[in-house]
Design a protein around this motif. Structure first.
Motif, PDB file in Angstrom:
ATOM      1  N   LEU A 187      31.715-162.249  30.620  1.00  0.00           N
ATOM      2  CA  LEU A 187      33.058-161.769  30.336  1.00  0.00           C
ATOM      3  C   LEU A 187      34.011-162.270  31.410  1.00  0.00           C
ATOM      4  O   LEU A 187      33.563-162.760  32.450  1.00  0.00           O
ATOM      5  CB  LEU A 187      33.094-160.228  30.259  1.00  0.00           C
ATOM      6  CG  LEU A 187      32.409-159.435  31.366  1.00  0.00           C
ATOM      7  CD1 LEU A 187      33.260-159.372  32.609  1.00  0.00           C
ATOM      8  CD2 LEU A 187      32.085-158.012  30.886  1.00  0.00           C
ATOM      9  N   LYS A 188      35.299-162.137  31.116  1.00  0.00           N
ATOM     10  CA  LYS A 188      36.299-162.615  32.053  1.00  0.00           C
ATOM     11  C   LYS A 188      37.552-161.743  31.971  1.00  0.00           C
ATOM     12  O   LYS A 188      37.827-161.153  30.919  1.00  0.00           O
ATOM     13  CB  LYS A 188      36.665-164.073  31.758  1.00  0.00           C
ATOM     14  CG  LYS A 188      37.229-164.277  30.360  1.00  0.00           C
ATOM     15  CD  LYS A 188      37.407-165.762  30.056  1.00  0.00           C
ATOM     16  CE  LYS A 188      37.928-165.968  28.636  1.00  0.00           C
ATOM     17  NZ  LYS A 188      38.022-167.402  28.272  1.00  0.00           N
ATOM     18  N   TYR A 189      38.256-161.678  33.077  1.00  0.00           N
ATOM     19  CA  TYR A 189      39.527-160.975  33.116  1.00  0.00           C
ATOM     20  C   TYR A 189      40.595-161.917  33.646  1.00  0.00           C
ATOM     21  O   TYR A 189      40.459-162.485  34.731  1.00  0.00           O
ATOM     22  CB  TYR A 189      39.445-159.732  34.018  1.00  0.00           C
ATOM     23  CG  TYR A 189      40.811-159.111  34.233  1.00  0.00           C
ATOM     24  CD1 TYR A 189      41.547-159.366  35.390  1.00  0.00           C
ATOM     25  CD2 TYR A 189      41.375-158.301  33.254  1.00  0.00           C
ATOM     26  CE1 TYR A 189      42.801-158.822  35.567  1.00  0.00           C
ATOM     27  CE2 TYR A 189      42.637-157.751  33.428  1.00  0.00           C
ATOM     28  CZ  TYR A 189      43.341-158.029  34.588  1.00  0.00           C
ATOM     29  OH  TYR A 189      44.598-157.494  34.759  1.00  0.00           O
ATOM     30  N   PHE A 190      41.671-162.058  32.859  1.00  0.00           N
ATOM     31  CA  PHE A 190      42.819-162.845  33.314  1.00  0.00           C
ATOM     32  C   PHE A 190      44.033-161.945  33.509  1.00  0.00           C
ATOM     33  O   PHE A 190      44.743-162.056  34.499  1.00  0.00           O
ATOM     34  CB  PHE A 190      43.146-163.958  32.316  1.00  0.00           C
ATOM     35  CG  PHE A 190      42.135-165.067  32.287  1.00  0.00           C
ATOM     36  CD1 PHE A 190      41.658-165.558  31.090  1.00  0.00           C
ATOM     37  CD2 PHE A 190      41.656-165.630  33.456  1.00  0.00           C
ATOM     38  CE1 PHE A 190      40.723-166.586  31.064  1.00  0.00           C
ATOM     39  CE2 PHE A 190      40.725-166.659  33.444  1.00  0.00           C
ATOM     40  CZ  PHE A 190      40.260-167.138  32.235  1.00  0.00           C
ATOM     41  N   SER A 191      44.294-161.087  32.552  1.00  0.00           N
ATOM     42  CA  SER A 191      45.441-160.188  32.653  1.00  0.00           C
ATOM     43  C   SER A 191      45.312-159.134  31.563  1.00  0.00           C
ATOM     44  O   SER A 191      44.397-159.185  30.739  1.00  0.00           O
ATOM     45  CB  SER A 191      46.764-160.951  32.487  1.00  0.00           C
ATOM     46  OG  SER A 191      46.839-161.532  31.202  1.00  0.00           O
ATOM     47  N   GLY A 192      46.216-158.145  31.575  1.00  0.00           N
ATOM     48  CA  GLY A 192      46.227-157.142  30.513  1.00  0.00           C
ATOM     49  C   GLY A 192      45.296-155.980  30.815  1.00  0.00           C
ATOM     50  O   GLY A 192      45.151-155.556  31.961  1.00  0.00           O
TER      51      GLY A 192
END
Lengths: 114, 115
Positions: free
Chosen positions: A48-53
């Motif tokens: 998984l990944k997190y960029f924004s939001g």
């Protein structure tokens, strides 16, 4: 310089137990965050990944991670692990807007007992 | 769609010998990376290419390591001469562009043992 710390070197759980793997990073700017998994004999795969939001990110195979900016943390969780989750898990970070150079933690080996 | 392809998967060489690793990135990915993974450690970047240009080679030990990416597609990483401490997994990875969608995809790695 950026760095990533993974608190546990080796975690051993029984099937159906809940999992939480810690990850903290050091960088004062805006970052992208990732969890990769490496099953025995296989290549690194993105979980998984997190960029924004939304800071709660859901990934494949029932994994999720929560970005807590105030704690510089991005812990990985799964409510109920399976024997097939036995693998090594790597947390990684790069600077938002960078050319993608990932900084990895040392990894946490997860062993799930059937 | 084919992933990142690396060869050879395994290589055993004697110290002071040369060795080369080859990588074919995912089609259309303009950014290519070589990472080094020592036992019990996370991957560490050796070199990053944007198309044909090496834009970050600050961690590449240039006295014995070299890399090239002719035509902006395949890449080769060479070690000459190899030392015992070079025993590790050499990972190739690729991504498309930069910014929000910049997920990096890894190959299976080339496992090097120097004896």
């Amino acid at each position: 310089a950026q760095s990533v710390s993974q608190h546990n070197h080796h975690v051993i759980l029984s099937e159906a137990a809940s999992l939480e793997l810690g990850c903290n990073y050091s960088y004062g700017g805006t970052v992208n965050l990732f969890w990769y998994v490496q099953y025995p004999g296989q290549h690194l795969q993105l979980l998984l990944k997190y960029f924004s939001g939304d800071p709660l990110v859901k990934g494949i195979k029932g994994f999720e991670a929560e970005f807590i900016k105030s704690k510089f943390s991005f812990n990985l969780r799964k409510p109920s692990v399976q024997w097939s989750d036995t693998a090594e898990y790597f947390c990684a970070v790069n600077r938002r807007g960078s050319q993608g150079n990932l900084i990895f933690g040392k990894g946490t080996k997860l062993s799930v007992k059937p | 769609e084919a992933g990142v392809v690396q060869s050879p998967r395994y290589k055993i060489i004697e110290k002071k010998q040369p060795v080369a690793f080859w990588c074919n990135p995912i089609s259309g990915h303009n950014t290519l990376y070589w990472y080094l993974q020592n036992l019990g450690q996370g991957p560490e970047l050796l070199i990053r290419y944007e198309n044909e240009e090496a834009v970050d080679d600050s961690q590449l030990p240039k006295d014995r390591f070299s890399a090239e990416r002719l035509k902006g597609v395949d890449s080769t990483l060479k070690i000459q001469p190899a030392e015992l401490g070079d025993s590790a997994v050499y990972l190739c990875a690729s991504s498309f562009g930069q910014g929000k969608g910049n997920t990096i995809y890894f190959g299976e790695g080339s496992w090097l043992t120097v004896v």
